[in-house]
Enzyme design. Structure first.
Site, PDB file in Angstrom:
ATOM      1  N   ARG A   1      16.429  12.043  16.297  1.00  0.00           N
ATOM      2  CA  ARG A   1      16.654  13.290  15.576  1.00  0.00           C
ATOM      3  C   ARG A   1      17.599  13.045  14.389  1.00  0.00           C
ATOM      4  O   ARG A   1      17.290  13.214  13.166  1.00  0.00           O
ATOM      5  CB  ARG A   1      16.657  14.631  16.225  1.00  0.00           C
ATOM      6  CG  ARG A   1      17.017  15.824  15.183  1.00  0.00           C
ATOM      7  CD  ARG A   1      16.543  17.097  15.871  1.00  0.00           C
ATOM      8  NE  ARG A   1      16.621  18.214  15.044  1.00  0.00           N
ATOM      9  CZ  ARG A   1      16.621  19.554  15.388  1.00  0.00           C
ATOM     10  NH1 ARG A   1      16.315  19.728  16.678  1.00  0.00           N
ATOM     11  NH2 ARG A   1      16.347  20.304  14.519  1.00  0.00           N
TER      12      ARG A   1
ATOM     13  N   GLY B   1       2.730   5.283   4.532  1.00  0.00           N
ATOM     14  CA  GLY B   1       2.197   5.801   5.710  1.00  0.00           C
ATOM     15  C   GLY B   1       0.992   5.323   6.045  1.00  0.00           C
ATOM     16  O   GLY B   1       0.076   4.827   4.973  1.00  0.00           O
ATOM     17  N   GLU B   2       0.240   5.533   7.126  1.00  0.00           N
ATOM     18  CA  GLU B   2      -1.129   5.251   7.680  1.00  0.00           C
ATOM     19  C   GLU B   2      -2.102   6.022   6.613  1.00  0.00           C
ATOM     20  O   GLU B   2      -1.724   7.230   6.243  1.00  0.00           O
ATOM     21  CB  GLU B   2      -1.181   5.345   9.002  1.00  0.00           C
ATOM     22  CG  GLU B   2      -1.124   6.848   9.509  1.00  0.00           C
ATOM     23  CD  GLU B   2      -1.379   7.020  10.866  1.00  0.00           C
ATOM     24  OE1 GLU B   2      -2.515   7.311  11.588  1.00  0.00           O
ATOM     25  OE2 GLU B   2      -0.532   6.833  11.592  1.00  0.00           O
ATOM     26  N   SER B   3      -3.276   5.597   6.691  1.00  0.00           N
ATOM     27  CA  SER B   3      -4.308   6.018   5.737  1.00  0.00           C
ATOM     28  C   SER B   3      -4.619   7.544   6.555  1.00  0.00           C
ATOM     29  O   SER B   3      -4.580   7.613   7.623  1.00  0.00           O
ATOM     30  CB  SER B   3      -5.718   5.225   5.929  1.00  0.00           C
ATOM     31  OG  SER B   3      -6.597   5.810   5.236  1.00  0.00           O
TER      32      SER B   3
ATOM     33  N   HIS C   1       0.937  -1.208  -0.013  1.00  0.00           N
ATOM     34  CA  HIS C   1       0.010  -0.168  -0.072  1.00  0.00           C
ATOM     35  C   HIS C   1       0.920   1.086   0.125  1.00  0.00           C
ATOM     36  O   HIS C   1       1.761   1.268   0.936  1.00  0.00           O
ATOM     37  CB  HIS C   1      -0.779  -0.084   1.054  1.00  0.00           C
ATOM     38  CG  HIS C   1      -1.743   1.264   1.125  1.00  0.00           C
ATOM     39  ND1 HIS C   1      -2.879   1.477   0.488  1.00  0.00           N
ATOM     40  CD2 HIS C   1      -1.968   2.302   2.212  1.00  0.00           C
ATOM     41  CE1 HIS C   1      -3.259   2.636   0.748  1.00  0.00           C
ATOM     42  NE2 HIS C   1      -2.817   2.997   1.767  1.00  0.00           N
TER      43      HIS C   1
ATOM     44  N   LYS D   1      -0.875  10.783   1.482  1.00  0.00           N
ATOM     45  CA  LYS D   1       0.056  10.348   0.607  1.00  0.00           C
ATOM     46  C   LYS D   1      -0.267  10.749  -1.002  1.00  0.00           C
ATOM     47  O   LYS D   1       0.590  11.009  -1.837  1.00  0.00           O
ATOM     48  CB  LYS D   1       0.079   8.645   0.648  1.00  0.00           C
ATOM     49  CG  LYS D   1       0.728   8.361   1.894  1.00  0.00           C
ATOM     50  CD  LYS D   1       0.729   6.837   2.065  1.00  0.00           C
ATOM     51  CE  LYS D   1      -0.402   5.942   2.037  1.00  0.00           C
ATOM     52  NZ  LYS D   1      -1.324   6.359   2.958  1.00  0.00           N
TER      53      LYS D   1
ATOM     54  N   ASP E   1      -2.116   3.658  -4.611  1.00  0.00           N
ATOM     55  CA  ASP E   1      -2.863   2.925  -3.636  1.00  0.00           C
ATOM     56  C   ASP E   1      -2.289   1.528  -3.460  1.00  0.00           C
ATOM     57  O   ASP E   1      -1.781   0.950  -2.520  1.00  0.00           O
ATOM     58  CB  ASP E   1      -4.293   2.882  -3.974  1.00  0.00           C
ATOM     59  CG  ASP E   1      -5.128   2.329  -2.861  1.00  0.00           C
ATOM     60  OD1 ASP E   1      -4.830   2.404  -1.569  1.00  0.00           O
ATOM     61  OD2 ASP E   1      -6.054   1.530  -3.053  1.00  0.00           O
TER      62      ASP E   1
END
Length: 317
Positions: free
Chosen positions: A252, A161-163, A146, A167, A185
């Site tokens: 960092r 990355g999360e939904s 995804h 993106k 997607d």
């Protein structure tokens, strides 16, 4: 996950344009199968094709001018015995290369055993290269990931990355900057060589990008041919992450490069924090430029550490 079999008919059709070959015997069994599991020690589709060799059963046997001369320079009885020995290897197909004419008994034996026999005017070496490339991709390990896969400055970059982190919107921003879309997607990732991962778009989603609030966009129609790519080699993963998660979980200045394992191949990875007001397009482009420098042997963090070490040494002196 990988494909495990392949029909001779599909092999013939897929390479007909490149090899310009004819199917001259064994047409009664177009569904004769290649089977990776049957070839002992096979780790790639490339192991399923090669020059005539009596100790490699169950693979495509290529007969160039040397192999055909080997068959012809014998009496009828020896020629038939040699051909039956080849058929006894149970090849999924035989290929006559170099434009050679097959001995009549080879055609008869292939028809009797229902072994497809192809003939091409291309050289045996070229034929093997074409078939190995095709079979390597067909039998390659593959997964569906995804994310948004793009060509950024000539580098294959997968944005993950999360939904809900944006993106696809980031992908659209990068397209307007002149970069190219491979897939949105769902991305098909294939291990096509020992250290090479290739990314493609599923045919159903070709050229499409979904942006929340707008819907589906046909990138090729809107931005033109140069805005899309058919495939790219994966070189970098840009993972979008919420700022609070990044601060809690990651340093960092990490001591070394992050990697993510994709089908057994380590792929460089950067973490990009998402929060209001940050220009993600500029950040991704900068990450890609920095990766290109690293691939060329220029490591900014290492150079800074060396500069810092030298400054501390000069201070002690």
């Amino acid at each position: 996950m990988k494909a495990s079999t392949l029909a001779a008919e599909r092999l013939f059709e897929a390479n007909a344009a490149q090899l310009m070959w004819q199917w001259i015997a064994g047409q009664s069994n177009p569904e004769r199968r290649f089977d990776m599991a049957a070839v002992e020690g096979a780790t790639s589709g490339a192991d399923l094709v090669g020059y005539l060799n009596y100790i490699h059963p169950f693979r495509v046997q290529i007969l160039g001018w040397r192999e055909v001369d080997y068959l012809n320079n014998s009496n009828q009885e020896d020629r038939l015995r040699r051909i039956r020995r080849i058929i006894g290897l149970e090849p999924p197909a035989l290929v006559l290369a170099d434009g050679k004419e097959p001995p009549p008994c080879l055609i008869d034996e292939c028809n009797a055993a229902q072994v497809p026999l192809f003939r091409t005017s291309e050289t045996a070496a070229f034929t093997i290269d074409v078939l190995r490339a095709y079979l390597s991709k067909h039998f390659a390990n593959r997964i569906t990931q995804h994310g948004v896969f793009m060509d950024i400055l000539g580098l294959g970059v997968l944005i993950t990355g999360e939904s809900g982190l944006g993106k696809s919107e980031l992908g659209l921003d990068l397209i307007t900057r002149g970069h190219g879309l491979v897939a949105d997607d769902c991305v098909d990732l294939l291990r096509v060589a020992q250290n090479t991962i290739e990314g493609r778009c599923p045919p159903l989603l070709q050229n499409l990008l979904e942006v929340r609030g707008i819907g589906l966009l046909d990138i090729k129609t809107i931005f033109g041919e140069t805005a899309v790519r058919r495939k790219m080699r994966l070189k970098l993963i840009c993972h979008l992450i919420r700022r609070d998660v990044l601060d809690r979980t990651f340093d960092r200045l990490p001591a070394g490069n992050l990697d993510e394992d994709v089908l057994g191949v380590p792929i460089r990875k950067v973490m990009i924090p998402v929060e209001a007001g940050r220009n993600l397009g500029v950040l991704v482009e900068s990450a890609v430029r920095n990766t290109i420098l690293q691939l060329r042997g220029i490591d900014t963090l290492r150079e800074f550490q060396e500069r810092q070490r030298q400054a501390m040494q000069d201070g002690d002196d």
